[in-house]
Motif scaffolding. Structure first.
Motif, PDB file in Angstrom:
ATOM      1  N   TYR A   1     -17.795  14.681 105.013  1.00  0.00           N
ATOM      2  CA  TYR A   1     -17.257  15.410 106.159  1.00  0.00           C
ATOM      3  C   TYR A   1     -16.555  14.449 107.123  1.00  0.00           C
ATOM      4  CZ  TYR A   1     -20.501  19.160 104.785  1.00  0.00           C
ATOM      5  OH  TYR A   1     -21.190  20.125 104.099  1.00  0.00           O
ATOM      6  N   ASN A   2     -15.473  14.950 107.727  1.00  0.00           N
ATOM      7  CA  ASN A   2     -14.828  14.244 108.827  1.00  0.00           C
ATOM      8  C   ASN A   2     -14.481  15.288 109.874  1.00  0.00           C
ATOM      9  OD1 ASN A   2     -12.722  13.118 110.568  1.00  0.00           O
ATOM     10  ND2 ASN A   2     -12.732  11.373 109.160  1.00  0.00           N
ATOM     11  N   SER A   3     -15.312  15.371 110.925  1.00  0.00           N
ATOM     12  CA  SER A   3     -15.143  16.417 111.927  1.00  0.00           C
ATOM     13  C   SER A   3     -13.893  16.212 112.771  1.00  0.00           C
ATOM     14  CB  SER A   3     -16.374  16.474 112.837  1.00  0.00           C
ATOM     15  OG  SER A   3     -16.604  15.212 113.437  1.00  0.00           O
ATOM     16  N   SER A   4     -13.479  14.963 112.987  1.00  0.00           N
ATOM     17  CA  SER A   4     -12.313  14.702 113.843  1.00  0.00           C
ATOM     18  C   SER A   4     -11.019  15.194 113.217  1.00  0.00           C
ATOM     19  CB  SER A   4     -12.208  13.208 114.158  1.00  0.00           C
ATOM     20  OG  SER A   4     -12.146  12.461 112.965  1.00  0.00           O
ATOM     21  N   THR A   5     -10.975  15.243 111.879  1.00  0.00           N
ATOM     22  CA  THR A   5      -9.775  15.755 111.203  1.00  0.00           C
ATOM     23  C   THR A   5     -10.014  17.122 110.564  1.00  0.00           C
ATOM     24  OG1 THR A   5     -10.372  14.618 109.141  1.00  0.00           O
ATOM     25  CG2 THR A   5      -8.944  13.426 110.688  1.00  0.00           C
TER      26      THR A   5
ATOM     27  N   LEU B   1     -23.214   4.747  97.672  1.00  0.00           N
ATOM     28  CA  LEU B   1     -22.556   5.813  98.411  1.00  0.00           C
ATOM     29  C   LEU B   1     -21.400   5.256  99.234  1.00  0.00           C
ATOM     30  CD1 LEU B   1     -25.659   7.807  99.718  1.00  0.00           C
ATOM     31  CD2 LEU B   1     -24.159   8.388  97.794  1.00  0.00           C
ATOM     32  N   PRO B   2     -20.391   6.074  99.535  1.00  0.00           N
ATOM     33  CA  PRO B   2     -19.280   5.624 100.385  1.00  0.00           C
ATOM     34  C   PRO B   2     -19.789   5.207 101.759  1.00  0.00           C
ATOM     35  CG  PRO B   2     -18.752   7.716  99.304  1.00  0.00           C
ATOM     36  CD  PRO B   2     -20.205   7.468  99.060  1.00  0.00           C
ATOM     37  N   ARG B   3     -19.132   4.232 102.356  1.00  0.00           N
ATOM     38  CA  ARG B   3     -19.531   3.745 103.685  1.00  0.00           C
ATOM     39  C   ARG B   3     -19.021   4.684 104.760  1.00  0.00           C
ATOM     40  NH1 ARG B   3     -17.891  -2.398 104.318  1.00  0.00           N
ATOM     41  NH2 ARG B   3     -18.651  -1.900 106.421  1.00  0.00           N
ATOM     42  N   LEU B   4     -19.912   5.045 105.696  1.00  0.00           N
ATOM     43  CA  LEU B   4     -19.528   5.930 106.794  1.00  0.00           C
ATOM     44  C   LEU B   4     -18.616   5.203 107.776  1.00  0.00           C
ATOM     45  CD1 LEU B   4     -22.915   7.740 107.535  1.00  0.00           C
ATOM     46  CD2 LEU B   4     -21.036   8.489 106.068  1.00  0.00           C
ATOM     47  N   GLY B   5     -17.642   5.943 108.314  1.00  0.00           N
ATOM     48  CA  GLY B   5     -16.748   5.390 109.328  1.00  0.00           C
ATOM     49  C   GLY B   5     -15.699   4.448 108.792  1.00  0.00           C
TER      50      GLY B   5
ATOM     51  N   THR C   1     -11.871   9.136 105.442  1.00  0.00           N
ATOM     52  CA  THR C   1     -12.876   8.409 106.224  1.00  0.00           C
ATOM     53  C   THR C   1     -14.093   9.306 106.418  1.00  0.00           C
ATOM     54  OG1 THR C   1     -11.133   7.234 107.434  1.00  0.00           O
ATOM     55  CG2 THR C   1     -13.358   7.163 108.366  1.00  0.00           C
ATOM     56  N   PRO C   2     -15.164   9.103 105.661  1.00  0.00           N
ATOM     57  CA  PRO C   2     -16.335   9.978 105.794  1.00  0.00           C
ATOM     58  C   PRO C   2     -17.141   9.664 107.057  1.00  0.00           C
ATOM     59  CG  PRO C   2     -16.738   8.274 104.146  1.00  0.00           C
ATOM     60  CD  PRO C   2     -15.314   8.107 104.588  1.00  0.00           C
ATOM     61  N   GLU C   3     -17.516  10.723 107.787  1.00  0.00           N
ATOM     62  CA  GLU C   3     -18.379  10.564 108.950  1.00  0.00           C
ATOM     63  C   GLU C   3     -19.823  10.953 108.634  1.00  0.00           C
ATOM     64  OE1 GLU C   3     -16.591  12.853 112.037  1.00  0.00           O
ATOM     65  OE2 GLU C   3     -15.017  11.376 112.431  1.00  0.00           O
ATOM     66  N   SER C   4     -19.995  11.811 107.637  1.00  0.00           N
ATOM     67  CA  SER C   4     -21.336  12.173 107.167  1.00  0.00           C
ATOM     68  C   SER C   4     -21.243  12.570 105.703  1.00  0.00           C
ATOM     69  CB  SER C   4     -21.930  13.312 108.001  1.00  0.00           C
ATOM     70  OG  SER C   4     -21.127  14.472 107.907  1.00  0.00           O
ATOM     71  N   LEU C   5     -22.391  12.496 105.015  1.00  0.00           N
ATOM     72  CA  LEU C   5     -22.441  12.755 103.575  1.00  0.00           C
ATOM     73  C   LEU C   5     -23.524  13.774 103.252  1.00  0.00           C
ATOM     74  CD1 LEU C   5     -22.376   9.041 102.296  1.00  0.00           C
ATOM     75  CD2 LEU C   5     -20.403  10.551 102.613  1.00  0.00           C
ATOM     76  N   GLU C   6     -23.278  14.555 102.189  1.00  0.00           N
ATOM     77  CA  GLU C   6     -24.285  15.512 101.724  1.00  0.00           C
ATOM     78  C   GLU C   6     -24.264  15.549 100.188  1.00  0.00           C
ATOM     79  OE1 GLU C   6     -25.303  20.320 101.809  1.00  0.00           O
ATOM     80  OE2 GLU C   6     -23.451  19.561 102.727  1.00  0.00           O
ATOM     81  N   PRO C   7     -25.329  15.076  99.536  1.00  0.00           N
ATOM     82  CA  PRO C   7     -25.393  15.190  98.072  1.00  0.00           C
ATOM     83  C   PRO C   7     -25.465  16.666  97.673  1.00  0.00           C
ATOM     84  CG  PRO C   7     -27.018  13.635  98.917  1.00  0.00           C
ATOM     85  CD  PRO C   7     -26.487  14.378 100.098  1.00  0.00           C
ATOM     86  N   LEU C   8     -24.709  17.067  96.663  1.00  0.00           N
ATOM     87  CA  LEU C   8     -24.641  18.473  96.273  1.00  0.00           C
ATOM     88  C   LEU C   8     -25.425  18.811  95.016  1.00  0.00           C
ATOM     89  CD1 LEU C   8     -20.906  19.458  96.914  1.00  0.00           C
ATOM     90  CD2 LEU C   8     -22.869  19.677  98.430  1.00  0.00           C
ATOM     91  N   LEU C   9     -25.629  17.850  94.128  1.00  0.00           N
ATOM     92  CA  LEU C   9     -26.258  18.154  92.849  1.00  0.00           C
ATOM     93  C   LEU C   9     -27.742  17.836  92.850  1.00  0.00           C
ATOM     94  CD1 LEU C   9     -23.693  17.028  90.115  1.00  0.00           C
ATOM     95  CD2 LEU C   9     -24.027  19.270  91.138  1.00  0.00           C
ATOM     96  N   GLY C  10     -28.517  18.713  92.230  1.00  0.00           N
ATOM     97  CA  GLY C  10     -29.941  18.482  92.028  1.00  0.00           C
ATOM     98  C   GLY C  10     -30.368  19.189  90.765  1.00  0.00           C
TER      99      GLY C  10
ATOM    100  N   GLU D   1     -20.614  30.164 105.678  1.00  0.00           N
ATOM    101  CA  GLU D   1     -20.529  30.630 107.056  1.00  0.00           C
ATOM    102  C   GLU D   1     -21.132  29.651 108.051  1.00  0.00           C
ATOM    103  OE1 GLU D   1     -22.554  34.299 106.908  1.00  0.00           O
ATOM    104  OE2 GLU D   1     -21.015  35.331 105.708  1.00  0.00           O
ATOM    105  N   GLY D   2     -21.988  28.772 107.571  1.00  0.00           N
ATOM    106  CA  GLY D   2     -22.716  27.891 108.488  1.00  0.00           C
ATOM    107  C   GLY D   2     -21.979  26.623 108.853  1.00  0.00           C
ATOM    108  N   SER D   3     -20.803  26.404 108.272  1.00  0.00           N
ATOM    109  CA  SER D   3     -20.078  25.177 108.560  1.00  0.00           C
ATOM    110  C   SER D   3     -18.640  25.498 108.937  1.00  0.00           C
ATOM    111  CB  SER D   3     -20.107  24.244 107.342  1.00  0.00           C
ATOM    112  OG  SER D   3     -19.280  23.133 107.561  1.00  0.00           O
ATOM    113  N   ASP D   4     -18.313  25.354 110.209  1.00  0.00           N
ATOM    114  CA  ASP D   4     -16.939  25.596 110.662  1.00  0.00           C
ATOM    115  C   ASP D   4     -15.966  24.630 110.006  1.00  0.00           C
ATOM    116  OD1 ASP D   4     -17.734  27.649 112.278  1.00  0.00           O
ATOM    117  OD2 ASP D   4     -17.949  26.390 114.065  1.00  0.00           O
ATOM    118  N   ILE D   5     -16.377  23.375 109.878  1.00  0.00           N
ATOM    119  CA  ILE D   5     -15.481  22.367 109.320  1.00  0.00           C
ATOM    120  C   ILE D   5     -15.184  22.653 107.856  1.00  0.00           C
ATOM    121  CG2 ILE D   5     -17.397  20.801 108.797  1.00  0.00           C
ATOM    122  CD1 ILE D   5     -15.505  18.489 109.206  1.00  0.00           C
TER     123      ILE D   5
END
Length: 239
Positions: free
Chosen positions: A125-129, A143-147, A165-174, A201-205
């Protein structure tokens, strides 16, 4: 060549299956090649009468269209459109080989190539963009480096760079079924729908990224790209 090798080894080939491209035209080319080989060498006479089977999302319309053209197809394989209602969308799933004894493997085909190795997916995620990018990575890579702006690549064109430029990360697979892991498990279809709705619906970005942007939504890591290029170079002499 496979049919000839089978016959040399004492086996009798049955036929081939065509599953993509212009099925009618390909069937004619296959039959002509078989007849040519059989005419040149009597040992391969049976090749001329081998079966040609075709399958590629075949339905009533494609069957009618096929029969209006000349072709050499002996039988059709009908799957999705036989067991599902065409008025409703159907999800087609195909399993592809990605490793053999820890050796990376991939399908190499124009427009239908796959990616090698065991993989995971990280949502960045990158909220600024207001951008979201799902990154396909090797299971054991960092994992990719934040910022930090990093270079990723298009999964359909490994030469095309994607900067993010990732600001936060979320693993999707389990792992949800079999094996070990802590994946989500849903008892009913309604639970699955509810979870999916909450994600959308829970994520505007995420919503803005999907519906309001022409930027790429999926990329592969540099590490995965290097493995894929290495496999292609080994198999094709290019990369």
């Amino acid at each position: 060549m496979v049919g000839m090798a089978l016959m040399d080894a004492g086996y009798t080939p049955v036929g081939v299956r065509l599953d993509s491209g212009d099925l009618a035209e390909l069937s004619i080319l296959v039959r002509e090649k078989w007849k040519s080989v059989a005419a040149e060498d009597p040992r391969y006479e049976k090749l001329a009468s081998c079966t040609i089977m075709a399958s590629d999302n075949i339905n009533e319309e494609s069957l009618l269209e096929m029969n209006e053209r000349h072709h050499e197809i002996n039988s059709f394989g009908i799957g999705t459109n036989l067991v599902t209602c065409q008025a409703q969308p159907a999800l087609g799933l195909v399993f592809k080989l990605v490793e053999i004894n820890d050796r990376p493997r991939m399908k190499i085909c124009s427009g239908k190539s796959t990616l090698p190795c065991k993989k995971s997916i990280i949502r960045m995620y990158n909220s600024s963009t207001s951008r979201v990018l799902d990154l396909i990575v090797l299971c054991d890579q960092p994992l990719p480096r934040l910022g930090k702006e990093s270079t990723f690549y298009s999964p359909t064109d490994l030469s095309e760079k994607i900067m993010f430029t990732p600001e936060s990360l979320e693993p999707l697979l389990g792992v949800s079924y079999g094996g070990t892991g802590s994946g989500r498990s849903f008892e009913t279809a309604e639970e699955t729908r509810s979870w999916l709705r909450s994600q959308l619906e829970g994520s505007d970005i995420l919503s803005k990224s999907i519906h309001g942007s022409s930027e790429p939504h999926v990329a592969v890591s540099s590490e995965l790209r290097e493995v894929a290029l290495h496999v292609m170079k080994q198999e094709l002499g290019t990369g």
